[in-house]
Design a protein around this motif. Structure first.
Motif, PDB file in Angstrom:
ATOM      1  N   THR A  53      -9.030  -0.210   7.507  1.00  0.00           N
ATOM      2  CA  THR A  53     -10.186   0.851   7.852  1.00  0.00           C
ATOM      3  C   THR A  53     -10.809   0.839   9.184  1.00  0.00           C
ATOM      4  OG1 THR A  53     -11.840  -0.664   6.904  1.00  0.00           O
ATOM      5  CG2 THR A  53     -10.618   0.890   5.543  1.00  0.00           C
ATOM      6  N   SER A  54     -10.627  -0.448   9.775  1.00  0.00           N
ATOM      7  CA  SER A  54     -11.268  -0.379  11.294  1.00  0.00           C
ATOM      8  C   SER A  54     -10.118  -0.788  12.363  1.00  0.00           C
ATOM      9  CB  SER A  54     -12.349  -1.451  11.526  1.00  0.00           C
ATOM     10  OG  SER A  54     -11.796  -2.793  10.922  1.00  0.00           O
TER      11      SER A  54
ATOM     12  N   GLU B 190      -8.135  -6.512   3.006  1.00  0.00           N
ATOM     13  CA  GLU B 190      -7.354  -5.456   2.946  1.00  0.00           C
ATOM     14  C   GLU B 190      -8.573  -4.079   3.638  1.00  0.00           C
ATOM     15  OE1 GLU B 190      -4.612  -2.591   0.446  1.00  0.00           O
ATOM     16  OE2 GLU B 190      -6.018  -3.800  -0.475  1.00  0.00           O
ATOM     17  N   LYS B 191      -9.434  -4.244   3.172  1.00  0.00           N
ATOM     18  CA  LYS B 191     -10.468  -3.127   3.561  1.00  0.00           C
ATOM     19  C   LYS B 191     -10.712  -3.121   4.982  1.00  0.00           C
ATOM     20  CE  LYS B 191     -14.926  -1.280   2.574  1.00  0.00           C
ATOM     21  NZ  LYS B 191     -16.280  -1.465   1.771  1.00  0.00           N
ATOM     22  N   THR B 192     -10.893  -4.335   5.401  1.00  0.00           N
ATOM     23  CA  THR B 192     -11.353  -4.814   6.911  1.00  0.00           C
ATOM     24  C   THR B 192     -10.085  -4.352   7.732  1.00  0.00           C
ATOM     25  OG1 THR B 192     -12.805  -6.507   6.318  1.00  0.00           O
ATOM     26  CG2 THR B 192     -12.100  -6.261   8.596  1.00  0.00           C
ATOM     27  N   GLU B 193      -9.050  -4.707   7.602  1.00  0.00           N
ATOM     28  CA  GLU B 193      -7.820  -4.482   8.410  1.00  0.00           C
ATOM     29  C   GLU B 193      -7.246  -3.027   8.113  1.00  0.00           C
ATOM     30  OE1 GLU B 193      -6.001  -6.631  10.325  1.00  0.00           O
ATOM     31  OE2 GLU B 193      -7.527  -8.319   9.778  1.00  0.00           O
TER      32      GLU B 193
ATOM     33  N   GLU C  60     -11.186 -10.760  -4.580  1.00  0.00           N
ATOM     34  CA  GLU C  60     -12.228  -9.880  -3.877  1.00  0.00           C
ATOM     35  C   GLU C  60     -11.977 -10.334  -2.373  1.00  0.00           C
ATOM     36  OE1 GLU C  60     -15.843 -11.077  -5.546  1.00  0.00           O
ATOM     37  OE2 GLU C  60     -15.594  -9.969  -7.251  1.00  0.00           O
TER      38      GLU C  60
ATOM     39  N   ARG D 151       0.994  -1.162   0.126  1.00  0.00           N
ATOM     40  CA  ARG D 151      -0.040  -0.121  -0.088  1.00  0.00           C
ATOM     41  C   ARG D 151       0.879   1.431   0.092  1.00  0.00           C
ATOM     42  NH1 ARG D 151      -5.428  -0.045   1.710  1.00  0.00           N
ATOM     43  NH2 ARG D 151      -4.816   1.943   2.998  1.00  0.00           N
TER      44      ARG D 151
ATOM     45  N   ALA E 131      -9.135  -8.427  -1.269  1.00  0.00           N
ATOM     46  CA  ALA E 131      -9.704  -6.954  -1.212  1.00  0.00           C
ATOM     47  C   ALA E 131     -10.486  -6.496   0.107  1.00  0.00           C
ATOM     48  CB  ALA E 131     -10.232  -6.437  -2.514  1.00  0.00           C
ATOM     49  N   GLU E 132     -11.387  -7.505   0.314  1.00  0.00           N
ATOM     50  CA  GLU E 132     -12.007  -7.379   1.537  1.00  0.00           C
ATOM     51  C   GLU E 132     -11.287  -7.387   2.852  1.00  0.00           C
ATOM     52  OE1 GLU E 132     -15.739  -6.754   3.635  1.00  0.00           O
ATOM     53  OE2 GLU E 132     -15.339  -6.523   1.575  1.00  0.00           O
TER      54      GLU E 132
END
Length: 293
Positions: A123-124, A118-121, A112, A22, A115-116
């Motif tokens: 962003t929260s 990464e988004k979870t780890e 996917e 990232r 991606a989910e």
């Protein structure tokens, strides 16, 4: 919370790599943004542009962006290779052979899922560790305890593997020999199938041999008969010769007897007797003369 099906240690390693990716991606995106900003600052200073000028600016921007994106893709590929190298080196120390499935890299469902994750780890719960970059190195291999037992087991398995390889080579050799023997038998069977065709020639040769043998025996019989006839003829001739010799002997005796009975033979005998007496007389006288001398 999205999961990748890994244990906590490996999942943390994946999170660290995703954080690294990232940061590199954000840096490259900033570089691309700066390319557009530089174009705006340096070239978009007039109110109107010709088509050729716009084309020239876009071509220049395309070249710069293409170079930046290509560099990022190459760098990402090389980074992934280095990561795989670390994993493979550690696996080889433990005599493991890792396998990869390139087709899964384009699996849309798995992508996917990542991606989910990464988004979870990030962003929260990821916000709690954004400022804390966890650095993990590959765990060193210990030579004692369980590692030593595992090494011995690996050595034993290697030794057993070598024995199995040797046995496999022996079996392969035996299989090769059996295959060669099979080929020989097949050739022999083919030759046997040809025997009926060759039996005619063999029968002809046997008939010829029988005929020659019969002729030889016939000739041998004839020769024996001729030899016997010649022997009988020779014996008969010998007997005839003896008879002739005996007859000649008798004839000679008869002739001698008849000759002795003739007058000429008697006269000659008397003359020879007188001459012999004269010779004796002369020898006697001569001996007397030699004695006197």
């Amino acid at each position: 919370m999205a999961e990748l099906g890994l244990n906590e240690h490996h999942q943390n390693a994946v999170i660290n790599y995703m954080r690294f990716a990232r940061s590199k991606r954000a840096l490259r995106l900033k570089t691309v943004d700066s390319c557009f900003q530089d174009l705006k600052d340096s070239r978009l200073t007039e109110d109107t542009f010709t088509v050729d000028e716009v084309t020239e600016m876009l071509d220049g921007l395309k070249i710069v962006v293409h170079s930046e994106v290509e560099s990022e893709l190459i760098n990402t590929a090389y980074t992934n290779v280095l990561l795989l190298r670390q994993l493979f080196c550690q696996a080889e120390k433990w005599y493991l052979k890792l396998q990869t499935d390139i087709s899964d890299l384009e699996n849309r469902e798995l992508l996917e899922q990542v991606a989910e994750f990464e988004k979870t780890e990030f962003t929260s719960s990821g916000r709690k560790v954004n400022s804390e970059i966890i650095k993990h190195k590959l765990a060193p291999l210990n030579e004692g305890g369980m590692s030593e037992l595992l090494s011995k087991e690996i050595a034993r398995l290697q030794d057993e593997n070598d024995k199995l390889k040797a046995r496999l080579r022996t079996v392969e050799t035996q299989a090769t020999s059996a295959l060669e023997e099979k080929l020989k038998l097949e050739k022999f069977l083919k030759d046997l199938k040809k025997v009926p065709e060759d039996q005619k020639e063999v029968a002809a040769l046997e008939a010829t041999l029988t005929s020659l043998k019969a002729d030889f025996e016939k000739n041998l019989t004839v020769s024996s008969e001729k030899q016997k006839t010649l022997h009988d003829h020779l014996v008969s001739t010998k007997h005839d010769l003896l008879k002739v010799q005996e007859h000649l002997s008798l004839t000679e005796k008869e002739l001698e007897k008849k000759f002795q009975e003739t007058a000429a033979y008697r006269n000659m005998k008397e003359i020879l007797t007188k001459k012999n007496e004269q010779v004796k007389e002369l020898r006697k006288r001569l001996s007397q003369y030699e004695a006197e001398d």
